[in-house]
Scaffold this active site. Structure first.
Site, PDB file in Angstrom:
ATOM      1  N   GLU A  45       0.836  -1.205   0.000  1.00  0.00           N
ATOM      2  CA  GLU A  45       0.000   0.000   0.000  1.00  0.00           C
ATOM      3  C   GLU A  45       0.878   1.265   0.000  1.00  0.00           C
ATOM      4  O   GLU A  45       1.910   1.311   0.678  1.00  0.00           O
ATOM      5  CB  GLU A  45      -0.848  -0.034   1.286  1.00  0.00           C
ATOM      6  CG  GLU A  45      -1.788   1.141   1.470  1.00  0.00           C
ATOM      7  CD  GLU A  45      -2.621   1.004   2.746  1.00  0.00           C
ATOM      8  OE1 GLU A  45      -2.277   0.150   3.596  1.00  0.00           O
ATOM      9  OE2 GLU A  45      -3.607   1.752   2.886  1.00  0.00           O
ATOM     10  N   LYS A 128      -9.247   2.305  -2.467  1.00  0.00           N
ATOM     11  CA  LYS A 128      -9.498   1.642  -1.181  1.00  0.00           C
ATOM     12  C   LYS A 128     -10.848   2.071  -0.609  1.00  0.00           C
ATOM     13  O   LYS A 128     -11.154   3.266  -0.558  1.00  0.00           O
ATOM     14  CB  LYS A 128      -8.377   2.009  -0.221  1.00  0.00           C
ATOM     15  CG  LYS A 128      -8.406   1.302   1.126  1.00  0.00           C
ATOM     16  CD  LYS A 128      -7.179   1.716   1.960  1.00  0.00           C
ATOM     17  CE  LYS A 128      -7.086   0.952   3.271  1.00  0.00           C
ATOM     18  NZ  LYS A 128      -5.894   1.369   4.051  1.00  0.00           N
ATOM     19  N   CYS A 164      -5.403  -3.383   2.115  1.00  0.00           N
ATOM     20  CA  CYS A 164      -5.289  -3.441   3.584  1.00  0.00           C
ATOM     21  C   CYS A 164      -6.631  -3.572   4.317  1.00  0.00           C
ATOM     22  O   CYS A 164      -7.228  -4.635   4.301  1.00  0.00           O
ATOM     23  CB  CYS A 164      -4.488  -2.235   4.068  1.00  0.00           C
ATOM     24  SG  CYS A 164      -3.530  -2.586   5.571  1.00  0.00           S
TER      25      CYS A 164
END
Lengths: 552, 552
Positions: A45, A128, A164
């Site tokens: 990330e 994300k 994540c």
């Protein structure tokens, strides 16, 4: 040529803010991957900015650098697919998905994205969706959430991308895995905490099984201020088997193949014991802090006590003995065996060792202060004065030689304020700041597993600050095993003092210790940063007011 | 009895964490309001917990205390309507409005709410929709957003409720004002910054006009750690007229009446000049920090320079001369006029004044350090040593007498690291931390508006740290008017150095100063807190990594 799809997880140590350097890391990885016949490479990330970039993300110049870097990666992606984690400015043509997003005027509106390039062309962008805004995370300060899964096809294989926090949200994983996805690639910047890797594996195994989909988890490695990223990237197959495991606390590539009927991976690094994992986290915390701030030498006060002994061991493992200078600064309350033990450890480790008495400095201050102290009884002022003279000495040596001072206090002490501001708290990096005293003892044993690095006497003698005659920690604190348990429940688990008392601890001890935690926030606010290794460290992780009157 | 509706805005100083105390404030206000025939009282945002409660909100015990307090307020609300700001646990029966809310397991899920009680009964609950998560605000760390407006009827008048950030979102205001609302009540905890009150008024006037609806804005007052809430509650009528204005920097009730065809208010406090507003923000910052942490006496190093002179003036106005002790700590580089000027100001103000030389302490350290310093040229180490001996002296006096040390550095110095860690940075509260040097001069003139409190010579002589022979700030820094402008653009406006150079500043100065800002983050991270008075202070407001390699 087989029909296998070869994927490489790039477990890299990206440096915060160093967009040019991080770009070079990715470009070099593209070169090698192409040479090795790899089809897809995946970074952690925010690989282009490092993690967490914090308020650097508010600088428009940062966004410009990132966009330029992405152009270079796009052009370099000939012959393979690159999945790179990066902040990405929200295109003005896209509607604002955040009903109140317009409120935060000014800085660039960003997604936390993964850009996918194949053969020199942009293929897709995943934004994300789960933005953590708890513990050490502030992602809603910087990013707006994405709102759709992304699946790309490479050589006929369908790859979904998540970042994540997304993988911790069952609904998000399920949505991404809909429609015959062959593998889920997850880009992470997941910091170390004790037990965290087991938790990741257990959770991701569960998600893989539930969605009947292999999951590849690539994690950042390296330390950034108080966070330590442990790496340990891994691959789980569709039935929950951990088919590949990268090493921990170092850069590494984890290669795996999506074959017709299985996921193959040649690398299966051993998991670490809890002590080894914690110790290596501290070592990486120190070595990367020095590497990333440009310091080369460390300096610390070695007292003959266990905290500074362990700190010295970590420093030597992180930097090498020739870059560490231990200074013993005795006063009249320092036991002879303290000086002996300090010297013995420094000799065993082979680092520079000096002795400078603080006797005359303390006396001089006492003389200057005598007119003000007249009629006042002796109290902790005199103890703090000793500690502060040591701080001044170390800082002078630091200023003159360019060495960074390591502080040696542990989490139990930081919790109850058993430390002197501008004294033993003076320094740039607090190695044991998030290590409970009971863990300090366990790590000392770990350090001594092969040979006596820390003198046995340092481990077995009763702990003392040696700031007053015959002083022992147990004069003013409960035994550390009890203290650590009550503090953990108060600080990490948010129990009230009454809950802790009900659990079997002495009411007076619990109330006094919780109160000490409350009133010493001002000290912690001025403390050096140090590596976070528990689920709640004293840093970005725990945001308490100094002035407050809450009584639980 | 008229048909007017009488509303009282409670501009109170709620203490963070003191739920019991804040409850008493509200109950007392209910009593007086009933006696005064008031129909509706409105508190600021989160009045029960104070603002910002930070991670205290994660403690389940806090939620329990809040719920108990609300029961008492409900019972006490006989004969009137109470609108009280408070965190409120999301009822389990309510669906989670946040798609990813389930991720943050553990702590209580909360709304930032206004509870409305009338005649001993719960009437409605409004949940804040706009949750600021920028600058000093972390509301998405603690709260989930509400999703609907709330309008309550009192005596036939329709009152809509909003909370702080909500009023800055045009869509949210418009939605709340739909359907013949007679007044919009806005609960706020809006911290002071220079120019902020004008901005609030302009914005709220605009919203009132656009929605043809009167808006009553009740603000918190009081300081909490680095935030200063300036109060200044106000009422705007439906055509944008500011019909009522409460005082600033003190507790106050602002009463107004919704009449048949107008909004009436008898109170119209004067707005403050920029200098007076800033000065009073600093004074309240100091007095409330002492009051809320339980300190009664202050101690500071008075150097004969303008920063410590202004700090002393603020401290005396905040605490009274009898609670302030100024200490002059000369060394061989201290000019005689510095000692004279320091004494003169202490005499004018009537506070305790002492002189303690640091000559022998510095010499003693130099002797002890001589073996290590051999062959090294003199550098800033020796300057820092002087500053640190002063820090040790002040801290010893503080420890012995219980007085809190005020530090005296300004924002320009904190920006470029022109300060000594554990030296002049040693202390509990940094009064001028967010005041640019150019503003320090302007405030010194403001202090002297009626009489010469700060000796004229202190204001006019060239600034110097007096840590080396004939040293002046201008030896190492650009003139402060230039320095402050370039620093503001770099720090507060996120300009790149190239942008600043293009704006007409010397390239070398700009690059050097911006680099100093970058590399001195480690110092600021260990600095005492101080009142935030600009749009971006060096505290919760600006979150920069220490280890980073970003070059703009």
């Amino acid at each position: 040529m087989s029909d296998d799809l070869s994927i490489r997880l790039l477990q890299i140590n990206a440096q915060v803010g160093d967009v040019a350097g991080n770009l070079q890391r990715v470009l070099a990885a593209i070169e090698s991957a192409r040479d090795d016949g790899v089809d897809v490479i995946v970074t952690p990330e925010l690989a282009l900015t490092g993690y967490p970039p914090e308020d650097l993300l508010l600088r428009p110049a940062m966004t410009n650098q990132v966009l330029n870097a992405l152009s270079e990666i796009e052009a370099a992606s000939q012959g393979l697919t690159v999945v790179v984690g990066t902040p990405f400015p929200i295109p003005v043509t896209e509607p604002n998905p955040w009903p109140l997003g317009a409120v935060t005027a000014g800085p660039p509106r960003l997604y936390n994205s993964a850009l996918i390039y194949t053969d020199g062309a942009h293929v897709a962008r995943y934004d994300k969706q789960g933005l953590p805004n708890y513990q050490v995370f502030d992602e809603r300060r910087y990013f707006e959430p994405g709102h759709a899964p992304v699946v790309v096809s490479v050589k006929g294989r369908r790859l979904a991308i998540l970042i994540c926090e997304d993988v911790w949200v069952p609904e998000v994983v399920a949505e991404s895995c809909q429609g015959a996805v062959d593998c889920l690639l997850v880009l992470n910047a997941s910091p170390f905490a004790e037990g965290k890797h087991d938790e990741r594996i257990r959770h991701v195994e569960h998600r893989a099984i539930q969605n009947r989909c292999p999951i590849a988890y690539v994690n950042l490695v390296g330390a950034q201020d108080e966070l330590v990223f442990d790496g340990g990237s891994f691959v789980i197959d569709a039935v929950g088997g951990r088919v590949g495991q990268a090493t921990f606390f170092e850069e590494s590539n984890l290669d795996f193949q999506l074959q017709a009927d299985r996921v193959a991976c040649a690398q299966q690094a051993a998991l670490l014991s809890p002590d080894e994992a914690l110790y290596r986290a501290l070592v990486l915390g120190v070595s990367d802090y020095f590497a990333k701030t440009g310091f080369s030498r460390a300096l610390l006060g070695l007292s003959g006590g266990i905290d500074s002994a362990l700190t010295l061991a970590v420093a030597v493992d992180a930097l090498g003995a020739d870059r560490v200078h231990a200074v013993m600064m005795p006063y009249r309350y320092t036991a002879d065996i303290s000086v002996e033990d300090a010297k013995q450890q420094a000799d065993v480790l082979g680092c520079e060792f000096s002795v400078v008495s603080i006797e005359s400095m303390v006396d001089d201050f006492m003389t200057g202060l005598a007119p003000f102290f007249e009629g006042h009884p002796i109290d902790t002022t005199e103890e703090n004065l000793q500690s502060r003279c040591r701080g001044v000495l170390l800082m002078a040596l630091s200023n003159k030689t360019g060495a960074l001072v390591l502080t040696t206090g542990n989490k139990s002490e930081m919790a109850v304020g058993y430390a002197t501001l501008y004294g033993d708290m003076a320094g740039g990096f607090a190695v044991l700041k998030d290590v409970w005293k009971t863990r300090v003892y366990e790590l000392a044993r770990f350090v001594n597993r092969d040979r006596e690095v820390i003198p046995e006497r340092v481990i077995v003698r009763p702990p003392s600050a040696e700031l007053a005659p015959d002083q022992e920690d147990s004069d003013s604190l409960p035994p550390y095993d009890q203290l650590d348990t009550m503090l953990k429940r108060y600080i990490e688990d948010d129990w009230s003092p009454e809950d802790i008392i009900a659990d079997g601890f002495a009411a007076e001890d619990v109330r006094r210790m919780c109160r000490l935690v409350d009133v010493n926030e001002y000290k912690r606010r001025q403390a050096a940063i140090g590596p976070r290794v528990t689920v709640r460290g004293f840093g970005r992780d725990r945001r308490y007011p100094i002035a407050h009157r809450f009584k639980a």
